[in-house]
Design a protein around this motif. Structure first.
Motif, PDB file in Angstrom:
ATOM      1  N   HIS A   1       0.832  -1.187   0.000  1.00  0.00           N
ATOM      2  CA  HIS A   1       0.000   0.000   0.000  1.00  0.00           C
ATOM      3  C   HIS A   1       0.877   1.252   0.000  1.00  0.00           C
ATOM      4  CE1 HIS A   1      -3.552  -2.391   0.880  1.00  0.00           C
ATOM      5  NE2 HIS A   1      -2.856  -3.020   1.810  1.00  0.00           N
ATOM      6  N   ASP A   2       0.321   2.305  -0.551  1.00  0.00           N
ATOM      7  CA  ASP A   2       1.012   3.599  -0.547  1.00  0.00           C
ATOM      8  C   ASP A   2       0.968   4.162   0.877  1.00  0.00           C
ATOM      9  OD1 ASP A   2       2.066   6.097  -1.020  1.00  0.00           O
ATOM     10  OD2 ASP A   2       0.624   6.642  -2.578  1.00  0.00           O
ATOM     11  N   VAL A   3       2.116   4.382   1.465  1.00  0.00           N
ATOM     12  CA  VAL A   3       2.203   4.849   2.849  1.00  0.00           C
ATOM     13  C   VAL A   3       2.016   6.366   2.968  1.00  0.00           C
ATOM     14  CG1 VAL A   3       4.705   5.158   2.930  1.00  0.00           C
ATOM     15  CG2 VAL A   3       3.488   4.477   4.988  1.00  0.00           C
ATOM     16  N   ALA A   4       2.150   7.099   1.894  1.00  0.00           N
ATOM     17  CA  ALA A   4       2.065   8.565   1.955  1.00  0.00           C
ATOM     18  C   ALA A   4       0.704   9.065   2.449  1.00  0.00           C
ATOM     19  CB  ALA A   4       2.416   9.174   0.604  1.00  0.00           C
ATOM     20  N   PRO A   5      -0.424   8.547   1.956  1.00  0.00           N
ATOM     21  CA  PRO A   5      -1.709   9.038   2.471  1.00  0.00           C
ATOM     22  C   PRO A   5      -1.888   8.804   3.978  1.00  0.00           C
ATOM     23  CG  PRO A   5      -2.043   7.886   0.408  1.00  0.00           C
ATOM     24  CD  PRO A   5      -0.620   7.626   0.831  1.00  0.00           C
ATOM     25  N   LEU A   6      -1.399   7.686   4.476  1.00  0.00           N
ATOM     26  CA  LEU A   6      -1.481   7.423   5.911  1.00  0.00           C
ATOM     27  C   LEU A   6      -0.654   8.448   6.674  1.00  0.00           C
ATOM     28  CD1 LEU A   6      -2.347   5.684   8.347  1.00  0.00           C
ATOM     29  CD2 LEU A   6      -0.283   4.318   7.949  1.00  0.00           C
ATOM     30  N   ALA A   7       0.571   8.683   6.242  1.00  0.00           N
ATOM     31  CA  ALA A   7       1.441   9.656   6.915  1.00  0.00           C
ATOM     32  C   ALA A   7       0.819  11.050   6.880  1.00  0.00           C
ATOM     33  CB  ALA A   7       2.822   9.661   6.265  1.00  0.00           C
ATOM     34  N   GLU A   8       0.230  11.405   5.750  1.00  0.00           N
ATOM     35  CA  GLU A   8      -0.401  12.727   5.639  1.00  0.00           C
ATOM     36  C   GLU A   8      -1.593  12.843   6.590  1.00  0.00           C
ATOM     37  OE1 GLU A   8      -1.810  15.868   2.212  1.00  0.00           O
ATOM     38  OE2 GLU A   8      -1.967  13.726   1.761  1.00  0.00           O
ATOM     39  N   MET A  34       4.546   5.718  -2.692  1.00  0.00           N
ATOM     40  CA  MET A  34       5.497   5.120  -1.742  1.00  0.00           C
ATOM     41  C   MET A  34       4.907   3.786  -1.269  1.00  0.00           C
ATOM     42  SD  MET A  34       8.161   7.122  -1.262  1.00  0.00           S
ATOM     43  CE  MET A  34       8.210   7.559  -2.985  1.00  0.00           C
ATOM     44  N   ALA A  35       4.883   2.822  -2.185  1.00  0.00           N
ATOM     45  CA  ALA A  35       4.254   1.530  -1.914  1.00  0.00           C
ATOM     46  C   ALA A  35       5.182   0.611  -1.134  1.00  0.00           C
ATOM     47  CB  ALA A  35       3.843   0.866  -3.218  1.00  0.00           C
ATOM     48  N   CYS A  36       4.650   0.036  -0.065  1.00  0.00           N
ATOM     49  CA  CYS A  36       5.415  -0.899   0.756  1.00  0.00           C
ATOM     50  C   CYS A  36       4.460  -1.698   1.627  1.00  0.00           C
ATOM     51  CB  CYS A  36       6.438  -0.158   1.615  1.00  0.00           C
ATOM     52  SG  CYS A  36       5.710   0.955   2.822  1.00  0.00           S
ATOM     53  N   TYR A  37       4.991  -2.679   2.314  1.00  0.00           N
ATOM     54  CA  TYR A  37       4.230  -3.434   3.297  1.00  0.00           C
ATOM     55  C   TYR A  37       4.446  -2.767   4.650  1.00  0.00           C
ATOM     56  CZ  TYR A  37       4.132  -7.098  -0.232  1.00  0.00           C
ATOM     57  OH  TYR A  37       3.947  -7.806  -1.390  1.00  0.00           O
ATOM     58  N   TYR A  38       3.367  -2.565   5.405  1.00  0.00           N
ATOM     59  CA  TYR A  38       3.516  -1.976   6.736  1.00  0.00           C
ATOM     60  C   TYR A  38       2.352  -2.381   7.625  1.00  0.00           C
ATOM     61  CZ  TYR A  38       0.286   1.600   4.897  1.00  0.00           C
ATOM     62  OH  TYR A  38      -0.768   2.249   4.334  1.00  0.00           O
ATOM     63  N   ASP A  39       2.591  -2.320   8.914  1.00  0.00           N
ATOM     64  CA  ASP A  39       1.579  -2.570   9.929  1.00  0.00           C
ATOM     65  C   ASP A  39       0.972  -1.205  10.266  1.00  0.00           C
ATOM     66  OD1 ASP A  39       0.283  -2.752  12.453  1.00  0.00           O
ATOM     67  OD2 ASP A  39       1.463  -4.532  12.958  1.00  0.00           O
ATOM     68  N   GLU A  40      -0.250  -0.969   9.845  1.00  0.00           N
ATOM     69  CA  GLU A  40      -0.850   0.356   9.995  1.00  0.00           C
ATOM     70  C   GLU A  40      -0.917   0.800  11.456  1.00  0.00           C
ATOM     71  OE1 GLU A  40      -4.904   2.864   9.098  1.00  0.00           O
ATOM     72  OE2 GLU A  40      -4.530   1.061   7.932  1.00  0.00           O
ATOM     73  N   LEU A  47       4.624   7.169  14.121  1.00  0.00           N
ATOM     74  CA  LEU A  47       4.577   8.520  13.550  1.00  0.00           C
ATOM     75  C   LEU A  47       3.860   9.495  14.477  1.00  0.00           C
ATOM     76  CD1 LEU A  47       3.959   7.938   9.740  1.00  0.00           C
ATOM     77  CD2 LEU A  47       6.023   8.774  10.860  1.00  0.00           C
ATOM     78  N   SER A  48       2.801   9.040  15.120  1.00  0.00           N
ATOM     79  CA  SER A  48       2.082   9.915  16.052  1.00  0.00           C
ATOM     80  C   SER A  48       2.989  10.353  17.186  1.00  0.00           C
ATOM     81  CB  SER A  48       0.839   9.215  16.607  1.00  0.00           C
ATOM     82  OG  SER A  48      -0.108   9.014  15.586  1.00  0.00           O
ATOM     83  N   ASN A  49       3.750   9.436  17.736  1.00  0.00           N
ATOM     84  CA  ASN A  49       4.659   9.760  18.831  1.00  0.00           C
ATOM     85  C   ASN A  49       5.735  10.750  18.388  1.00  0.00           C
ATOM     86  OD1 ASN A  49       5.751   9.484  21.487  1.00  0.00           O
ATOM     87  ND2 ASN A  49       7.335   8.154  20.630  1.00  0.00           N
ATOM     88  N   ILE A  50       6.326  10.501  17.239  1.00  0.00           N
ATOM     89  CA  ILE A  50       7.394  11.374  16.741  1.00  0.00           C
ATOM     90  C   ILE A  50       6.853  12.766  16.408  1.00  0.00           C
ATOM     91  CG2 ILE A  50       9.064  11.716  14.875  1.00  0.00           C
ATOM     92  CD1 ILE A  50       9.361   8.629  14.838  1.00  0.00           C
TER      93      ILE A  50
END
Length: 88
Positions: A1-8, A34-40, A47-50
């Motif tokens: 999945h594209d990780v950019a929309p989640l990060a945004e 930015m397609a990759c495998y990740y644990d949402e 990312l929230s903590n950082i």
């Protein structure tokens, strides 16, 4: 999945906190997916903590920026801020 929309979306969820702290949020859209495998759930926690810390410990009028780098075997997500940092 594209990780950019989640990060945004995670960055956007901090708009209220950033406004209260007078910190500008900036999301640099990648030029390609930015397609990759990740644990949402875990990525959201990290990312929230950082981002929370980047806002909390920033200077008034500072900035928090999220951007990406597509490396040969992974995708890097960067959270950069204009705060004082941690002393060596």
């Amino acid at each position: 999945h594209d990780v950019a929309p989640l990060a945004e979306s995670i960055l956007k969820s901090f708009e209220g906190m950033a406004e209260a702290q007078k910190v500008k949020l900036k999301f640099v859209h990648p030029t390609k997916p930015m397609a990759c495998y990740y644990d949402e759930l875990r990525l959201r926690q990290i990312l929230s903590n950082i981002i929370n810390n980047a806002i909390k410990y920033n200077n008034i009028g500072g900035e928090v920026q999220v951007y990406f780098s597509d490396e040969p075997e992974h995708i890097a997500i960067y959270v950069q801020d204009t705060g004082p940092g941690i002393a060596q």
